[in-house]
Design a protein around this motif. Structure first.
Motif, PDB file in Angstrom:
ATOM      1  N   UNK A  24       0.792  -1.232   0.000  1.00 36.98           N
ATOM      2  CA  UNK A  24       0.000   0.000   0.000  1.00 36.98           C
ATOM      3  C   UNK A  24       0.816   1.269   0.000  1.00 36.98           C
ATOM      4  N   UNK A  25       2.094   1.203   0.335  1.00 34.81           N
ATOM      5  CA  UNK A  25       2.942   2.397   0.297  1.00 34.81           C
ATOM      6  C   UNK A  25       3.086   2.901  -1.136  1.00 34.81           C
ATOM      7  N   UNK A  26       2.951   4.200  -1.309  1.00 35.09           N
ATOM      8  CA  UNK A  26       3.196   4.803  -2.624  1.00 35.09           C
ATOM      9  C   UNK A  26       4.533   5.532  -2.578  1.00 35.09           C
ATOM     10  N   UNK A  27       5.456   5.032  -3.399  1.00 35.13           N
ATOM     11  CA  UNK A  27       6.809   5.592  -3.443  1.00 35.13           C
ATOM     12  C   UNK A  27       6.947   6.431  -4.706  1.00 35.13           C
ATOM     13  N   UNK A  28       7.254   7.704  -4.531  1.00 34.13           N
ATOM     14  CA  UNK A  28       7.515   8.585  -5.675  1.00 34.13           C
ATOM     15  C   UNK A  28       9.016   8.732  -5.839  1.00 34.13           C
ATOM     16  N   UNK A  29       9.483   8.621  -7.078  1.00 30.20           N
ATOM     17  CA  UNK A  29      10.907   8.779  -7.307  1.00 30.20           C
ATOM     18  C   UNK A  29      11.170   9.473  -8.637  1.00 30.20           C
ATOM     19  N   UNK A  30      12.258  10.184  -8.644  1.00 29.67           N
ATOM     20  CA  UNK A  30      12.797  10.822  -9.841  1.00 29.67           C
ATOM     21  C   UNK A  30      14.308  10.762  -9.693  1.00 29.67           C
ATOM     22  N   UNK A  31      15.026  11.416 -10.574  1.00 25.90           N
ATOM     23  CA  UNK A  31      16.482  11.351 -10.472  1.00 25.90           C
ATOM     24  C   UNK A  31      17.000  12.017  -9.202  1.00 25.90           C
ATOM     25  N   UNK A  32      16.234  12.945  -8.650  1.00 29.11           N
ATOM     26  CA  UNK A  32      16.707  13.725  -7.511  1.00 29.11           C
ATOM     27  C   UNK A  32      16.409  13.070  -6.167  1.00 29.11           C
ATOM     28  N   UNK A  33      15.263  12.388  -6.057  1.00 28.51           N
ATOM     29  CA  UNK A  33      14.864  11.874  -4.740  1.00 28.51           C
ATOM     30  C   UNK A  33      13.970  10.648  -4.874  1.00 28.51           C
ATOM     31  N   UNK A  34      13.778   9.969  -3.740  1.00 33.38           N
ATOM     32  CA  UNK A  34      12.795   8.902  -3.589  1.00 33.38           C
ATOM     33  C   UNK A  34      12.144   9.072  -2.222  1.00 33.38           C
ATOM     34  N   UNK A  35      10.807   9.066  -2.171  1.00 29.62           N
ATOM     35  CA  UNK A  35      10.130   9.261  -0.892  1.00 29.62           C
ATOM     36  C   UNK A  35       8.738   8.639  -0.934  1.00 29.62           C
ATOM     37  N   UNK A  36       8.215   8.315   0.243  1.00 32.69           N
ATOM     38  CA  UNK A  36       6.839   7.825   0.348  1.00 32.69           C
ATOM     39  C   UNK A  36       5.915   9.023   0.376  1.00 32.69           C
ATOM     40  N   UNK A  37       4.907   9.015  -0.498  1.00 26.33           N
ATOM     41  CA  UNK A  37       4.010  10.167  -0.610  1.00 26.33           C
ATOM     42  C   UNK A  37       2.595   9.844  -0.166  1.00 26.33           C
ATOM     43  N   UNK A  38       2.342   8.596   0.206  1.00 20.83           N
ATOM     44  CA  UNK A  38       1.000   8.239   0.654  1.00 20.83           C
ATOM     45  C   UNK A  38       0.819   6.743   0.724  1.00 20.83           C
ATOM     46  N   UNK A  39      -0.399   6.328   1.026  1.00 25.73           N
ATOM     47  CA  UNK A  39      -0.736   4.901   1.058  1.00 25.73           C
ATOM     48  C   UNK A  39      -2.071   4.703   0.348  1.00 25.73           C
ATOM     49  N   UNK A  40      -2.275   3.508  -0.165  1.00 26.75           N
ATOM     50  CA  UNK A  40      -3.545   3.153  -0.785  1.00 26.75           C
ATOM     51  C   UNK A  40      -4.103   1.943  -0.061  1.00 26.75           C
ATOM     52  N   UNK A  41      -5.401   1.712  -0.243  1.00 25.25           N
ATOM     53  CA  UNK A  41      -6.044   0.590   0.420  1.00 25.25           C
ATOM     54  C   UNK A  41      -5.560  -0.729  -0.184  1.00 25.25           C
ATOM     55  N   UNK A  42      -5.116  -1.626   0.666  1.00 24.64           N
ATOM     56  CA  UNK A  42      -4.765  -2.979   0.249  1.00 24.64           C
ATOM     57  C   UNK A  42      -5.399  -3.950   1.240  1.00 24.64           C
ATOM     58  N   UNK A  43      -5.374  -5.190   0.906  1.00 21.41           N
ATOM     59  CA  UNK A  43      -5.944  -6.196   1.795  1.00 21.41           C
ATOM     60  C   UNK A  43      -5.958  -7.541   1.108  1.00 21.41           C
ATOM     61  N   UNK A  44      -6.700  -8.469   1.674  1.00 22.06           N
ATOM     62  CA  UNK A  44      -6.755  -9.821   1.140  1.00 22.06           C
ATOM     63  C   UNK A  44      -8.200 -10.220   0.865  1.00 22.06           C
TER      64      UNK A  44
END
Length: 655
Positions: free
Chosen positions: A519-539
């Protein structure tokens, strides 16, 4: 006197050397002069003499000082400059994107499943306008999921971004990467890119689920070919694993290139003689990989994973000593393991019987696609086994994880129609327990041993080899790809934590590593990588016998019933005087022993009588509130007595 003799000898030797040199020079000069005069006199310009003259070199002046290609600087300065230049070269080759800081183009990576667990792998990679999905796998239920056969990811996030999804990409044909594909395609329809092997196995699943028309979405890939899919240029790179035709993925975009290793190990002697395409991984590494997503399963295991071919020697030894039937069980997708067992079975003159729907289907699909070559005449059906001598039969079957519906389990419990375990049988379980399945496998082993059979399992060190990379292979992947950012995937949290430590030792900046959760949303570009939010996940829970989803509340109710039991109460109440008309009927399951049930029923009747005496009139007029109040009162009483919160089902008739 002796000193004078030595000095005279030295002077004589020096004079002789001078004479020799002068004589040599004189002869050299005479030869060249003669050639020059000859050429001058010969008007016809003799070609042979010209060539001879050219080949007679001019005498070079003797220079004691070597030519300085870097100028007239002292050698110490030159050495220092060389060292600095080599440092820069090393920095450039080891960290090709170290100084890349463009933040204009961005990507997002979202794991839907596969982290904090083993199985259920599914990842979304997206730009502002396009998205791709990598793998859609299943996982197995734990002991608390009663009546659940398989567990698949929740597709809630896909429903929200379905308009930007351009394709589904499959790395390889293991169940934890393709097992949920048919459930996904019951709701969605996107192009499906995979190797012919993976598509063949998915095709079987589509047929089983009534999805034959969805085969129109199949896109068989070629290795080392670039496929343009939306904002992405994608290449499938051959990698070795415990399933045929596995791949890593190079995913290029304007933001940079992502390398997804898939499940892998570095097997230099694979059964099909196609080792991992390390050259291609190195090629992308030299160009510059923005981010690596890599298999973390064996992060704690030192050294290298053994080659799949090493299992062959163990099979050979077991078959050589076996006096009766050999029954081999492994994962149905591990066709190279099955192929090795069949090869040694044929070597010792045995007929091959394949039992288990998934095993038969996968083996024959692989043969039809041409990945392995076996004559169909070597096979016999299960009902033909009894017609052959025991030492002439090899049975290849499913059930290596102790599944209760598998062929091996039914053989072990004497429930199989044609195969009964004998004391002369040699059983081979060529697989490792998936976490959570240890108890099931142990139960099967007990049944087999009680039947008197010999069982080869974990005591044979090379009866099974992993398909995942150990630490040294993980290091090789990191060093070849040289990523700027690193996201360890595929495994529980402790696995990715250990993989992180390996990456740091291989030179990846600690700040450029992130340990994701589903569920973690990781945003990345050449300059940085960071978590910008979460989405619903489950089973999502599935009953595989009917291929349908089981509602979450059904599974929760089953868990409660199994953990705490149930109490059913049927009572009649006289509304006018708030008294029970007769003794209520109390049924309990999983609460007290049968011989204590009368006393337990009497206790609950007294509690219920006391409750009705004090209940308010407005509650009696509302059946829903009345039932809730009864549940609360009885649960408190039962918890005081036995420290359990059972499910309580009251039925009260107010007269």
């Amino acid at each position: 006197m002796s000193e004078e003799i030595k000095q005279n000898k030295s002077e004589i030797q020096a004079d002789e050397n001078i004479v020799a040199r002068n004589s040599k020079k004189y002869k050299y000069k005479r030869k060249r002069k003669s050639l020059e005069n000859s050429i001058k006199k010969d008007d016809s310009n003799d070609v042979q003499k010209n060539e001879e003259l050219k080949q007679t070199p001019k005498k070079k002046k003797n220079k004691n000082i070597p030519t300085n290609l870097m100028g007239n600087e002292p050698w110490q300065v030159q050495m220092s400059k060389s060292i600095e230049a080599n440092k820069i070269i090393h920095e450039q080759r080891l960290y090709p994107l170290k100084f890349a800081n463009n933040a204009e183009h961005k990507l997002r990576i979202t794991p839907i499943g596969g982290l904090g667990e083993v199985g259920g792998n599914m990842t979304v990679i997206e730009t502002n306008k396009d998205a791709i999905i990598i793998d859609i796998g299943l996982s197995f239920p734990d002991e608390s999921m009663h009546g659940v056969d398989i567990v698949i990811p929740d597709f809630d996030y896909i429903r929200k971004i379905k308009d930007k999804v351009r394709a589904v990409l499959i790395t390889h044909a293991h169940e934890d990467h393709i097992g949920a594909v048919p459930y996904f395609y019951k709701e969605f329809s996107f192009p499906l890119y995979a190797s012919p092997m993976a598509l063949g196995m998915i095709s079987n699943k589509f047929e089983e689920h009534g999805l034959k028309n969805e085969r129109k979405n199949f896109r068989p890939i070629e290795k080392r070919k670039i496929y343009n899919i939306g904002d992405f240029d994608i290449e499938w790179i051959h990698i070795t694993h415990s399933v045929i035709d596995a791949s890593a993925l190079a995913i290029a975009s304007k933001a940079g290139t992502i390398l997804h290793s898939g499940d892998f190990k570095i097997d230099h002697t694979p059964i099909d003689n196609y080792p991992s395409d390390l050259n291609r991984i190195a090629y992308y590494g030299d160009k510059g990989i923005l981010c690596l997503l890599s298999d973390s399963t064996n992060s704690y295991k030192e050294g290298y994973t053994k080659s799949e071919s090493s299992v062959g020697d163990t099979f050979d030894n077991i078959f050589l000593r076996a006096k009766g039937r050999v029954i081999m069980s492994t994962f149905s997708s591990n066709i190279h393991r099955v192929y090795q067992a069949i090869t040694y079975g044929l070597k010792y003159g045995r007929k091959i019987c394949v039992i288990g729907r998934s095993m038969e289907r996968n083996l024959y699909t692989t043969m039809e696609l041409g990945y392995i070559n076996l004559d169909r005449k070597i096979f016999i059906d299960a009902d033909e086994v009894s017609k052959h001598k025991d030492n002439e039969v090899l049975i290849v079957t499913t059930g290596s994880q102790g599944e209760t519906m598998s062929a091996l389990y039914r053989m072990a419990t004497d429930e199989h129609k044609f195969i009964k375990i004998k004391p002369s049988d040699q059983i081979i379980i060529s697989a490792k327990a998936i976490p959570g399945n240890e108890r099931s496998i142990s139960a099967v082993l007990d049944y087999l041993l009680k039947a008197g059979a010999k069982v080869a399992y974990q005591e044979f060190s090379e009866i099974h080899v992993s398909g995942h990379a150990n630490i040294e292979e993980q290091k090789l992947m990191l060093c070849l790809s040289k990523p700027k950012f690193f996201l360890p995937v595929h495994g529980e949290y402790n696995h990715i934590t250990k993989h992180r430590q390996t990456a740091i030792r291989c030179g990846v900046n600690e700040k450029n590593i992130y340990l994701m959760s589903n569920g973690d949303q990781i945003e990345l570009c050449q300059k940085y990588m960071k978590r910008v939010g979460t989405v619903k996940t489950g089973k999502v829970f599935v009953d595989n016998q009917i291929n349908k989803q089981i509602a979450d509340d059904v599974v929760i109710d089953r868990q409660k019933l199994a953990d705490n039991g149930v109490v059913v109460i049927i009572a009649q109440l006289d509304k006018s005087n708030k008294k029970l008309i007769q003794k209520p009927r109390v049924l309990s399951y999983g609460i007290v022993a049968n011989n204590q049930n009368n006393e337990f029923s009497k206790e609950l009747s007294e509690v219920l009588s006391h409750f009705f005496e004090n209940v308010k009139d407005e509650i009696l007029n509302n059946p829903r509130i009345l039932e809730a109040q009864i549940r609360q009162v009885l649960r408190k009483h039962i918890f005081r007595k036995i420290k359990k919160y059972p499910t309580i089902v009251p039925t009260v008739f107010v007269m």
